[in-house]
Motif scaffolding. Structure first.
Motif: not given
Length: 314
Positions: A15-17, A58, A134-136, A139-140, A158, A239
């Motif tokens: 996950s992106v998190t 971002d 989203s910039s995720d 970055s993700g 997604y 993402v």
């Protein structure tokens, strides 16, 4: 599902998190890797500016993960180039890249040529028609390439809503690509969005891959990367939700034919099939056939291009 794929899903699906921005920034500084983001664009003035703006806000200014944002215009007739440049992207027209080889229409053609006008050790591709971006997304998929030395290519996964219907997007994926992969390349059956246009890879991998010039580029790249570096070098990152402009049924049919052709070439390059697709449109009280060519051309690995080798020496 293959036991190998089940294991891969547990080890190479994130996950992106899982990788917060401060961790990614520390990894980027420790490795010294540079990151290029490429947006292939054809008549996307309504969305390309917002995508560039979010990435620069971002991931260039707030958390400096991205070193360059490049929009490669594939022959737009609207204000795509002007809007992208105003948002802060470097805009390059497809036809001025490698003019020795005349350009042909197609998304894969643009992605292939982008390697000549970018410098990043990691190259991240993002479709230019995304809404509520989203910039995720960046970055993700860049994250594992900064933190996992063995990972070579990362695809975004997604949800893809179709209008108000959740999970109904990706029709060509479900009707064409997923059956092909499950039957012929079952190691790739774990990819949630095998045809998704958001993915990142190490330049050292991309420059060794052939690029189908059209919509078969994503499937071709995934299959070729599997054979070149193996399943454990591939990964995916969740993402969130992807919203974009949807194609009509006939356009999807042409995409499906191109993707099938890409797969067929990789299964048996000596066995040629008819590289055309006939569809039907109602004209008055009858149906008129319309035959469209199916993209069959592929660009060679960039390491075979003299201009690219010369640039690397310089």
């Amino acid at each position: 599902m293959l036991e190998e794929v089940e294991r891969w899903l547990g080890e190479r699906s994130w996950s992106v998190t899982d990788r917060p921005p401060h961790q990614l920034l520390a990894a980027k500084r420790a490795t010294g890797r540079t990151v290029s983001v490429v947006l292939p664009a054809l008549n996307e003035e309504a969305t390309v500016g917002d995508i560039v703006t979010v990435i620069r806000r971002d991931l260039v200014r707030r958390v400096p993960l991205v070193d360059e944002v490049v929009v490669v215009d594939s022959g737009s007739t609207d204000r795509t180039s002007e809007v992208a440049a105003a948002a802060g992207a470097r805009v390059v027209h497809r036809d001025v890249i490698l003019p020795r080889i005349p350009a042909v229409p197609g998304k894969g053609e643009v992605l292939w040529r982008s390697l000549l006008v970018t410098r990043g050790d990691i190259v991240c591709f993002v479709d230019a028609d995304l809404r509520e971006f989203s910039s995720d997304f960046v970055s993700g998929i860049v994250g594992p390439l900064l933190t996992e030395p063995d990972v070579q290519l990362v695809k975004a996964m997604y949800d893809r809503p179709l209008g108000t219907a959740a999970g109904q997007g990706g029709r060509v994926t479900e009707l064409m690509a997923r059956p092909l992969l499950n039957m012929h390349w079952p190691q790739l059956a774990g990819f949630v969005q095998p045809l998704g246009g958001e993915y990142a890879a190490r330049r050292s991998l991309l420059e060794r891959l052939p690029f189908p010039v059209g919509y078969g580029v994503e499937l071709g790249m995934l299959v070729d990367a599997l054979h070149l570096v193996g399943l454990d070098a591939l990964a995916q990152v969740d993402v969130g939700v992807r919203k974009h402009r949807h194609q009509d049924g006939q356009a999807l049919g042409r995409m499906a034919a191109t993707i099938y052709r890409t797969a067929q070439l990789r299964l048996a390059r000596s066995h040629l099939i008819r590289p055309a697709l006939t569809q039907f449109e109602r004209v008055g009280n009858t149906f008129a056939p319309r035959t469209h060519p199916v993209d069959t051309e592929e660009r060679p690995p960039m390491t075979e291009i003299a201009e690219y080798r010369t640039r690397r020496v310089a």
